[in-house]
Design a protein around this motif. Structure first.
Motif, mmCIF file in Angstrom:
data_model
loop_
_atom_site.group_PDB
_atom_site.id
_atom_site.type_symbol
_atom_site.label_atom_id
_atom_site.label_comp_id
_atom_site.label_asym_id
_atom_site.label_seq_id
_atom_site.Cartn_x
_atom_site.Cartn_y
_atom_site.Cartn_z
ATOM 1 N N HIS A 140 0.775 -1.358 -0.129
ATOM 2 C CA HIS A 140 -0.146 -0.088 0.057
ATOM 3 C C HIS A 140 0.833 1.211 0.068
ATOM 4 O O HIS A 140 0.478 2.243 -0.869
ATOM 5 C CB HIS A 140 -0.892 0.083 1.221
ATOM 6 C CG HIS A 140 -2.085 -0.917 1.097
ATOM 7 N ND1 HIS A 140 -3.020 -1.116 2.111
ATOM 8 C CD2 HIS A 140 -2.463 -1.856 -0.049
ATOM 9 C CE1 HIS A 140 -3.947 -2.028 1.598
ATOM 10 N NE2 HIS A 140 -3.503 -2.388 0.322
ATOM 11 N N TYR A 141 1.822 1.454 0.777
ATOM 12 C CA TYR A 141 2.635 2.549 0.973
ATOM 13 C C TYR A 141 3.135 2.806 -0.454
ATOM 14 O O TYR A 141 2.909 4.154 -0.631
ATOM 15 C CB TYR A 141 3.646 2.342 1.957
ATOM 16 C CG TYR A 141 4.717 3.642 1.966
ATOM 17 C CD1 TYR A 141 4.375 4.637 2.683
ATOM 18 C CD2 TYR A 141 5.893 3.368 1.528
ATOM 19 C CE1 TYR A 141 5.004 5.589 2.750
ATOM 20 C CE2 TYR A 141 6.830 4.522 1.639
ATOM 21 C CZ TYR A 141 6.298 5.742 2.227
ATOM 22 O OH TYR A 141 7.345 6.792 2.116
ATOM 23 N N ALA A 142 3.892 2.073 -1.084
ATOM 24 C CA ALA A 142 4.514 2.575 -2.250
ATOM 25 C C ALA A 142 3.594 3.053 -3.077
ATOM 26 O O ALA A 142 3.489 3.981 -3.893
ATOM 27 C CB ALA A 142 5.269 1.448 -2.911
ATOM 28 N N LEU A 143 2.426 2.165 -3.239
ATOM 29 C CA LEU A 143 1.125 2.557 -4.424
ATOM 30 C C LEU A 143 0.640 3.794 -4.293
ATOM 31 O O LEU A 143 0.326 4.570 -4.854
ATOM 32 C CB LEU A 143 0.188 1.412 -4.366
ATOM 33 C CG LEU A 143 0.919 -0.072 -4.957
ATOM 34 C CD1 LEU A 143 -0.324 -1.208 -4.854
ATOM 35 C CD2 LEU A 143 1.643 0.052 -6.160
ATOM 36 N N VAL A 144 0.170 3.966 -2.655
ATOM 37 C CA VAL A 144 -0.549 5.223 -2.539
ATOM 38 C C VAL A 144 0.377 6.510 -2.674
ATOM 39 O O VAL A 144 -0.022 7.607 -3.192
ATOM 40 C CB VAL A 144 -0.990 5.207 -1.203
ATOM 41 C CG1 VAL A 144 -1.606 6.434 -0.648
ATOM 42 C CG2 VAL A 144 -2.122 3.836 -1.024
#
Length: 346
Positions: free
Chosen positions: A79-83
């Motif tokens: 999630h962190y990288a994508l968001v």
């Protein structure tokens, strides 16, 4: 029109895709999934327009100059990288829960969204359930009298996750509901658990040095002394989806498995006669609820927030951050054998 890409069309993402395809204000322009066979399945299932980009590569979205928003339903570890990428591309984001596995990362993403004047919303679906909205009205109207304690059970035989344990997979729902009904967040937490299926630690996820817990018992303590107890297990064929708040005048029960109504108010209290406590005023009230699919309400709220340029109050990135802080503290307690953990700032 809002041009949206749905990222991840597995067990939950496919429902996000279904809902966004049905919204008149939304134009689904891309579907991303690392598994080409999943893309083929949804293309056939929904008879997707040939102009919709179907790709196994996240970075392909950068070629879409008119992309407005991204809905992310991928493993929590991604999630962190994508968001962050999506926000930096100027896209509004709806992320599956949890927002990330690290409170610091959550806070960074919320600040980035605020700086970019973009909507960052987390799909805490239960907060949009008619029974949860109705339950909050009952609790905050004082119909239960003095609140005493709460309890919840969330068990079933699977699905067994490989990226997070039962705590991170399941507890967030009940914690979100308790926080919502009580209008407060815990000051301290405790957790104990058992690992049976995946005892080898995943070196890529340092949250779980003893493996992924299949059974977890949680205690939440709130500022006014109210305590909530949660039983979580994905290795139990006795499927339960039940949460209750007990007060001096009765108990409010949210039971998804109920065949009649998911929200019931059980009236009852004690009358003291000398040394005896006698139950009185006992009755059962089935509460009428509004109709509507909770996930549809999530998607509609996300779209409305974008169109009105107003962050959602009920399930914003900041709400998601608070829940990740609680889960992180519970993980610390779990790894320390049930040590009580006080939450910062409480």
């Amino acid at each position: 029109m809002i041009n949206i890409a749905v990222v991840g069309v597995g067990r939950w993402g496919v429902h996000l895709l279904r809902n966004f395809l049905a919204l008149p204000q939304v134009n689904v322009v891309a579907v991303v999934d690392p598994h080409a066979d999943r893309l083929a399945v949804v293309q056939q299932q929904f008879n997707l327009d040939k102009n919709i980009l179907l790709t196994t590569h996240w970075q392909d979205l950068q070629q879409l100059s008119d992309l407005t928003a991204v809905a992310i339903a991928t493993p929590a570890t991604t999630h962190y990288a994508l968001v962050k990428d999506a926000l930096n591309w100027g896209c509004h984001v709806l992320a599956e829960k949890p927002l990330t596995l690290e409170p610091g990362e959550c806070q960074e993403l919320c600040q980035l969204a605020d700086q970019q004047k973009l909507i960052l919303m987390v799909d805490h679906t239960y907060l949009f359930h008619p029974a949860v909205a109705g339950g909050k009205t009952v609790v905050q109207a004082g119909k239960l009298g003095d609140l005493r304690y709460g309890y919840a059970a969330r068990t079933h035989l699977g699905p067994v996750r490989q990226d997070v344990d039962a705590l991170w997979d399941l507890a967030i729902h009940d914690i979100a509901i308790f926080n919502n009904w009580l209008g407060q967040t815990p000051t301290s937490v405790q957790a104990t658990g058992k690992v049976w299926l995946q005892s080898k630690a995943n070196t890529e996820i340092n949250h779980f040095p003893s493996g992924l817990a299949d059974l977890v018992w949680v205690t939440l303590t709130y500022p006014d002394g109210f305590q909530a107890y949660i039983h979580l297990c994905w290795l139990n064929p006795d499927k339960q989806r039940r949460l209750a708040v007990v007060g001096s005048l009765g108990t409010l029960v949210f039971d998804e498995m109920s065949s009649s109504s998911p929200l019931t108010l059980l009236h009852g209290e004690f009358e003291r006669q000398e040394n005896l406590f006698l139950p009185i005023n006992q009755s059962q009230e089935t509460l009428e609820l509004e109709k509507g699919e909770p996930l549809n309400r999530v998607c509609n709220t996300f779209v409305s927030s974008i169109l009105q340029n107003t962050p959602p109050t009920i399930s914003s990135g900041w709400v998601g951050t608070e829940l990740v802080k609680i889960l992180s503290a519970l993980t610390t307690s779990l790894n320390q054998g049930g040590q009580e953990i006080c939450l910062n700032g409480q």
